[in-house]
Design a protein around this motif. Sequence first.
Motif, short mmCIF file in Angstrom:
data_model
loop_
_atom_site.label_atom_id
_atom_site.label_comp_id
_atom_site.label_asym_id
_atom_site.label_seq_id
_atom_site.Cartn_x
_atom_site.Cartn_y
_atom_site.Cartn_z
N LYS B 11 0.84 -1.18 0.00
CA LYS B 11 0.00 0.00 0.00
C LYS B 11 0.86 1.21 0.00
O LYS B 11 1.95 1.23 0.52
CB LYS B 11 -0.90 -0.02 1.24
N ARG B 12 0.41 2.25 -0.62
CA ARG B 12 1.10 3.52 -0.50
C ARG B 12 0.01 4.55 -0.57
O ARG B 12 -0.55 4.80 -1.61
CB ARG B 12 2.09 3.67 -1.65
N GLY B 13 -0.39 5.07 0.53
CA GLY B 13 -1.56 5.93 0.52
C GLY B 13 -1.19 7.38 0.55
O GLY B 13 -0.18 7.78 1.08
N PHE B 14 -2.03 8.15 -0.09
CA PHE B 14 -1.94 9.58 0.11
C PHE B 14 -3.00 9.91 1.14
O PHE B 14 -3.77 9.09 1.53
CB PHE B 14 -2.24 10.28 -1.21
N GLY B 15 -3.09 11.13 1.53
CA GLY B 15 -4.16 11.45 2.48
C GLY B 15 -3.97 10.66 3.77
O GLY B 15 -2.89 10.59 4.32
N ALA B 17 -3.29 8.01 6.48
CA ALA B 17 -2.33 6.91 6.50
C ALA B 17 -3.01 5.59 6.78
O ALA B 17 -2.37 4.64 7.15
CB ALA B 17 -1.28 7.17 7.57
N VAL B 19 -4.53 2.12 6.05
CA VAL B 19 -4.35 1.07 5.07
C VAL B 19 -5.73 0.50 4.80
O VAL B 19 -6.53 0.40 5.70
CB VAL B 19 -3.42 0.04 5.70
N PRO B 20 -6.02 0.15 3.56
CA PRO B 20 -7.36 -0.33 3.29
C PRO B 20 -7.67 -1.62 4.05
O PRO B 20 -6.80 -2.42 4.31
CB PRO B 20 -7.35 -0.61 1.79
#
Lengths: 408, 163
Positions: B11-15, B17, B19-20
């Motif tokens: 995962k690499r999220g913006f907004g 942090a 994780v789905p």
Amino acid sequence: MAAAARPLVSVQPLPGSLNDMSTDHVTTVALPDVMKASIRPDIVNFVHSNISKNSRQPYAVSKKAGHQTSAESWGTGRAVSRIPRVSGGGTHRAGQGAFGNMCRGGRMFAPTKTWRRWHRKVNVNQKRYAVVSAIAASSIPSLVMARGHRVESVPEMPLVISDSAESIEKTSTAIKVLKEIGAYPDAEKAKDSHAIRPGKGKMRNRRYISRKGPLIVYGTEGAKLVKAFRNIPGVEVANVERLNLLKLAPGGHLGRFVIWTKSAIEKLDSIYGSFEKCSEKKKGYVLPRSKMVNADLARIINSDEVQSVVKPIKKEMKRASLKKNPLKNLNVMLKLNPYAKTARRMALLAEAERVKSKKEKLDKKRKPVSKEELAAAKAAGKAWYKTMISDSDYTEFDNFTKWLGVSQ
Amino acid sequence: MIKRPSRGKKKRGFGMATVPGQLIWEMVKKNNCFLVKQFGRGTASLRFSKESNNLYNLNSYKHSGLANKKTVTIQAADKDQAVVLATSKTKKQNKPASLYHKSVMKKEFRRMAKAVENQVEGNYYRPDLKKAALARLSAVHRSLKVAKSGVKKSKRQALKIRV
């Protein structure tokens, strides 16, 4: 990724005794990029299991064990097995088997050696990947809770406290601080779990076991908080510059509860860099790229971009129907060959015709022939005979005159 | 989606942090501190979960309190006969202290059931959990009644108390 796009983490102020923060409003720190790295439990597990082998001390049996006898086999013929037996006499030991792994007092099978490969080398990049993953996992409350830490009353994850914590000197204030920030239940859990280890470990200098509590990470060298926090059961302390995977993911399980100080979190960016920018402290190191930037499948599937191109759902399921034989079932035949209907109709009509005409013919034949018809038939026969004679010039031939009779 | 063992989705999220949920679930489903493998009648294939946010206490993605952003939970409150209904707020995923909407309910059962139903399904919060929530409410409520009147001493007594 611009710093502006990163979410902010608020720094928890500490209670009034450490006064410089209490009067201040709550400050915030931008979330370091490390916390957004990919979380890879497989890599962490691998690296952890290898790294934990590195602090092992060698163990082995004595080199001489089992061989300090001058035993010789008695050979055959003495009604005993051929195992080497201890020579000499006058003691119990005489004549007993020796040397074999199956013998009492013999050496073991494959005696353990000190030159066993105790330590494992792990690639530096893998080690860094694992640490980075573990740091990222520590900022996700679900994972930390799944690992078993009591973080229900923690105000925010990742938990950052102000730098005034670094100058705490007394353990009693340290405990007060933990209570303030909601980390005390976890430390308490660790304290309550102190128990005697089941198994032989307890007589091998590993008598007690307990759970792991929070890990406090500080930023400045020689901070006083090390001494204040280290005596609290379950609590461990670490410097940002030297983070240990064995502490960040104990047992190879991600999600240790980590408490950062403000300077520690600010340093993380320079230590690990970002996804594009190299790290300052680690030469040429860039945070690992993930396979999927946006791993939220549910959102992707339900997004406009995907849904607008996707075909509609097939709600009706066409199931396999029973195959019917077209040769027996007219409707199925018609589905395959519409002309079959007219063909069959024609066949039926023709059949009826045939039957009818045959019947008529037979009836006619079975009916007794009337006189006129009979006479007509006979006359027709004679006439034909005559025409047959005239048609073929039989009278030329002498032979035929005999039985032909009179010519026409 | 193809499930590959222990190769968690990266995962690499913006907004936020966060994780789905799917990713968290992949990591957590085999091994977490709430996992209970007993009571499976000889097999370990039935996995229970001791999380507080799990309505059926089953270790599964749908019911998991760890992997979902929106969770519902119904517990017995400290006070006698009171039941706590808590839902998690989606926007505060990384603030565990302020994550839950707690409300203590001490009404008669029908009213409580209506309230639970509204919270879970009426808001479209988690309509797939409605049955589970109501079932749990009944179970908790029943257990509170038992706790209040004590464990049955004889079968006759049970018949009398059953409403």
